[in-house]
Design a protein around this motif. Structure first.
Motif, PDB file in Angstrom:
ATOM      1  N   LYS A  12       0.816  -1.216   0.000  1.00 51.51           N
ATOM      2  CA  LYS A  12       0.000   0.000   0.000  1.00 51.51           C
ATOM      3  C   LYS A  12       0.849   1.264   0.000  1.00 51.51           C
ATOM      4  CE  LYS A  12      -4.173  -1.862   2.038  1.00 51.51           C
ATOM      5  NZ  LYS A  12      -5.246  -1.680   3.007  1.00 51.51           N
ATOM      6  N   GLU A  13       1.947   1.264   0.726  1.00 49.80           N
ATOM      7  CA  GLU A  13       2.801   2.460   0.796  1.00 49.80           C
ATOM      8  C   GLU A  13       3.390   2.796  -0.575  1.00 49.80           C
ATOM      9  OE1 GLU A  13       3.532  -0.369   2.669  1.00 49.80           O
ATOM     10  OE2 GLU A  13       2.371   0.274   4.406  1.00 49.80           O
ATOM     11  N   LEU A  14       3.841   1.761  -1.290  1.00 49.12           N
ATOM     12  CA  LEU A  14       4.420   1.995  -2.614  1.00 49.12           C
ATOM     13  C   LEU A  14       3.337   2.407  -3.610  1.00 49.12           C
ATOM     14  CD1 LEU A  14       6.846   2.068  -4.431  1.00 49.12           C
ATOM     15  CD2 LEU A  14       6.666  -0.407  -4.699  1.00 49.12           C
ATOM     16  N   LEU A  15       2.162   1.795  -3.509  1.00 58.21           N
ATOM     17  CA  LEU A  15       1.042   2.182  -4.362  1.00 58.21           C
ATOM     18  C   LEU A  15       0.706   3.652  -4.161  1.00 58.21           C
ATOM     19  CD1 LEU A  15      -1.294   1.695  -6.305  1.00 58.21           C
ATOM     20  CD2 LEU A  15      -2.608   0.784  -4.385  1.00 58.21           C
ATOM     21  N   PHE A  16       0.683   4.100  -2.924  1.00 59.09           N
ATOM     22  CA  PHE A  16       0.402   5.503  -2.630  1.00 59.09           C
ATOM     23  C   PHE A  16       1.444   6.406  -3.289  1.00 59.09           C
ATOM     24  CE2 PHE A  16       0.942   9.325  -0.017  1.00 59.09           C
ATOM     25  CZ  PHE A  16      -0.329   9.862  -0.118  1.00 59.09           C
ATOM     26  N   GLU A  17       2.714   6.018  -3.230  1.00 61.19           N
ATOM     27  CA  GLU A  17       3.776   6.813  -3.861  1.00 61.19           C
ATOM     28  C   GLU A  17       3.588   6.882  -5.375  1.00 61.19           C
ATOM     29  OE1 GLU A  17       6.305   8.721  -2.693  1.00 61.19           O
ATOM     30  OE2 GLU A  17       5.321   8.432  -0.771  1.00 61.19           O
ATOM     31  N   VAL A  18       3.251   5.769  -5.991  1.00 58.70           N
ATOM     32  CA  VAL A  18       3.030   5.752  -7.446  1.00 58.70           C
ATOM     33  C   VAL A  18       1.855   6.649  -7.797  1.00 58.70           C
ATOM     34  CG1 VAL A  18       2.370   4.301  -9.412  1.00 58.70           C
ATOM     35  CG2 VAL A  18       4.055   3.459  -7.769  1.00 58.70           C
ATOM     36  N   GLN A  19       0.814   6.633  -6.973  1.00 61.30           N
ATOM     37  CA  GLN A  19      -0.374   7.449  -7.236  1.00 61.30           C
ATOM     38  C   GLN A  19      -0.063   8.943  -7.177  1.00 61.30           C
ATOM     39  OE1 GLN A  19      -2.901   5.623  -4.273  1.00 61.30           O
ATOM     40  NE2 GLN A  19      -4.187   4.711  -5.877  1.00 61.30           N
ATOM     41  N   GLN A  20       1.023   9.338  -6.547  1.00 56.54           N
ATOM     42  CA  GLN A  20       1.406  10.748  -6.526  1.00 56.54           C
ATOM     43  C   GLN A  20       1.872  11.216  -7.910  1.00 56.54           C
ATOM     44  OE1 GLN A  20       0.624  12.370  -3.637  1.00 56.54           O
ATOM     45  NE2 GLN A  20      -0.063  10.283  -3.184  1.00 56.54           N
ATOM     46  N   TYR A  21       2.287  10.257  -8.747  1.00 56.17           N
ATOM     47  CA  TYR A  21       2.789  10.590 -10.081  1.00 56.17           C
ATOM     48  C   TYR A  21       1.793  10.294 -11.191  1.00 56.17           C
ATOM     49  CZ  TYR A  21       7.199  10.942  -7.619  1.00 56.17           C
ATOM     50  OH  TYR A  21       8.185  11.310  -6.743  1.00 56.17           O
ATOM     51  N   VAL A  22       1.014   9.231 -11.038  1.00 53.39           N
ATOM     52  CA  VAL A  22       0.080   8.842 -12.093  1.00 53.39           C
ATOM     53  C   VAL A  22      -1.121   8.132 -11.464  1.00 53.39           C
ATOM     54  CG1 VAL A  22       1.251   6.660 -12.551  1.00 53.39           C
ATOM     55  CG2 VAL A  22      -0.120   7.692 -14.333  1.00 53.39           C
ATOM     56  N   GLN A  23      -2.310   8.453 -11.989  1.00 57.92           N
ATOM     57  CA  GLN A  23      -3.535   7.813 -11.519  1.00 57.92           C
ATOM     58  C   GLN A  23      -4.421   7.494 -12.707  1.00 57.92           C
ATOM     59  OE1 GLN A  23      -5.621   9.966  -8.440  1.00 57.92           O
ATOM     60  NE2 GLN A  23      -3.712  10.688  -7.544  1.00 57.92           N
ATOM     61  N   GLY A  24      -5.041   6.327 -12.672  1.00 57.14           N
ATOM     62  CA  GLY A  24      -6.014   5.954 -13.694  1.00 57.14           C
ATOM     63  C   GLY A  24      -5.420   5.649 -15.055  1.00 57.14           C
ATOM     64  N   LYS A  25      -4.125   5.363 -15.124  1.00 57.51           N
ATOM     65  CA  LYS A  25      -3.480   5.033 -16.398  1.00 57.51           C
ATOM     66  C   LYS A  25      -2.800   3.678 -16.284  1.00 57.51           C
ATOM     67  CE  LYS A  25      -2.573   9.740 -17.883  1.00 57.51           C
ATOM     68  NZ  LYS A  25      -1.592  10.663 -18.421  1.00 57.51           N
ATOM     69  N   SER A  26      -2.582   3.060 -17.431  1.00 59.42           N
ATOM     70  CA  SER A  26      -1.833   1.802 -17.468  1.00 59.42           C
ATOM     71  C   SER A  26      -0.348   2.118 -17.526  1.00 59.42           C
ATOM     72  CB  SER A  26      -2.214   0.980 -18.696  1.00 59.42           C
ATOM     73  OG  SER A  26      -3.567   0.602 -18.620  1.00 59.42           O
ATOM     74  N   LEU A  27       0.427   1.356 -16.796  1.00 56.84           N
ATOM     75  CA  LEU A  27       1.872   1.526 -16.797  1.00 56.84           C
ATOM     76  C   LEU A  27       2.542   0.236 -17.233  1.00 56.84           C
ATOM     77  CD1 LEU A  27       2.516   3.312 -13.372  1.00 56.84           C
ATOM     78  CD2 LEU A  27       2.460   4.337 -15.643  1.00 56.84           C
ATOM     79  N   TYR A  28       3.618   0.366 -17.983  1.00 61.76           N
ATOM     80  CA  TYR A  28       4.452  -0.778 -18.331  1.00 61.76           C
ATOM     81  C   TYR A  28       5.718  -0.661 -17.503  1.00 61.76           C
ATOM     82  CZ  TYR A  28       7.831  -3.632 -20.759  1.00 61.76           C
ATOM     83  OH  TYR A  28       8.808  -4.537 -21.051  1.00 61.76           O
ATOM     84  N   ILE A  29       6.043  -1.697 -16.778  1.00 61.85           N
ATOM     85  CA  ILE A  29       7.256  -1.690 -15.970  1.00 61.85           C
ATOM     86  C   ILE A  29       8.231  -2.656 -16.637  1.00 61.85           C
ATOM     87  CG2 ILE A  29       8.259  -2.135 -13.708  1.00 61.85           C
ATOM     88  CD1 ILE A  29       5.453  -1.490 -12.553  1.00 61.85           C
ATOM     89  N   PRO A  30       9.296  -2.144 -17.247  1.00 62.58           N
ATOM     90  CA  PRO A  30      10.231  -3.009 -17.974  1.00 62.58           C
ATOM     91  C   PRO A  30      11.057  -3.878 -17.031  1.00 62.58           C
ATOM     92  CG  PRO A  30      11.040  -0.767 -17.926  1.00 62.58           C
ATOM     93  CD  PRO A  30       9.685  -0.742 -17.294  1.00 62.58           C
ATOM     94  N   LYS A  31      11.586  -4.956 -17.590  1.00 60.99           N
ATOM     95  CA  LYS A  31      12.473  -5.828 -16.829  1.00 60.99           C
ATOM     96  C   LYS A  31      13.779  -5.098 -16.536  1.00 60.99           C
ATOM     97  CE  LYS A  31      11.112 -10.284 -18.746  1.00 60.99           C
ATOM     98  NZ  LYS A  31      11.608 -11.489 -19.416  1.00 60.99           N
ATOM     99  N   ILE A  32      14.463  -5.555 -15.520  1.00 62.11           N
ATOM    100  CA  ILE A  32      15.809  -5.059 -15.232  1.00 62.11           C
ATOM    101  C   ILE A  32      16.710  -5.552 -16.359  1.00 62.11           C
ATOM    102  CG2 ILE A  32      17.732  -5.199 -13.600  1.00 62.11           C
ATOM    103  CD1 ILE A  32      15.594  -5.713 -11.422  1.00 62.11           C
ATOM    104  N   LYS A  33      17.598  -4.709 -16.840  1.00 58.80           N
ATOM    105  CA  LYS A  33      18.445  -5.040 -17.995  1.00 58.80           C
ATOM    106  C   LYS A  33      19.172  -6.375 -17.827  1.00 58.80           C
ATOM    107  CE  LYS A  33      17.888  -1.405 -20.635  1.00 58.80           C
ATOM    108  NZ  LYS A  33      17.228  -1.478 -21.905  1.00 58.80           N
ATOM    109  N   ASP A  34      19.634  -6.685 -16.634  1.00 55.85           N
ATOM    110  CA  ASP A  34      20.383  -7.923 -16.400  1.00 55.85           C
ATOM    111  C   ASP A  34      19.527  -9.171 -16.549  1.00 55.85           C
ATOM    112  OD1 ASP A  34      22.586  -6.362 -15.923  1.00 55.85           O
ATOM    113  OD2 ASP A  34      22.458  -6.497 -13.749  1.00 55.85           O
ATOM    114  N   SER A  35      18.203  -9.022 -16.542  1.00 55.22           N
ATOM    115  CA  SER A  35      17.338 -10.193 -16.623  1.00 55.22           C
ATOM    116  C   SER A  35      16.934 -10.535 -18.057  1.00 55.22           C
ATOM    117  CB  SER A  35      16.085  -9.993 -15.767  1.00 55.22           C
ATOM    118  OG  SER A  35      15.264  -8.990 -16.314  1.00 55.22           O
TER     119      SER A  35
END
Length: 88
Positions: A12-35
């Motif tokens: 919940k804490e991290l979700l709240f932080e993300v909501q400070q930047y974007v709300q109601g949109k889809s986000l793509y979170i890329p893999k870490i380059k090493d993976s």
């Protein structure tokens, strides 16, 4: 790619932080380059293709023509030429 509900994935804490930047949109979170994995790393495709190409080069050196190799391996002339004329 499967979509996940962010409320099920993030605390919940991290979700709240993300909501400070974007709300109601889809986000793509890329893999870490090493993976990232290169083509053929998770299957035997890279090995199979390499063995096939070695056989094609050997057959060409032993006198098989481009046309014969096209029929034998079901590849185009351009593909066979790329294989036999590659500098190793």
């Amino acid at each position: 790619m499967r979509n996940s509900n962010i409320e099920e994935v993030l605390p919940k804490e991290l979700l709240f932080e993300v909501q400070q930047y974007v709300q109601g949109k889809s986000l793509y979170i890329p893999k870490i380059k090493d993976s990232y994995k290169q083509w053929g790393d998770t299957t035997k495709s890279k090995i199979i293709t390499s063995v096939r190409n070695d056989k094609i080069r050997l057959a060409f050196r032993e006198g098989s023509t481009i046309d014969e190799l096209c029929v034998q391996y079901s590849l185009s002339q351009e593909s066979i030429k790329k294989i036999v004329y590659v500098k190793s």
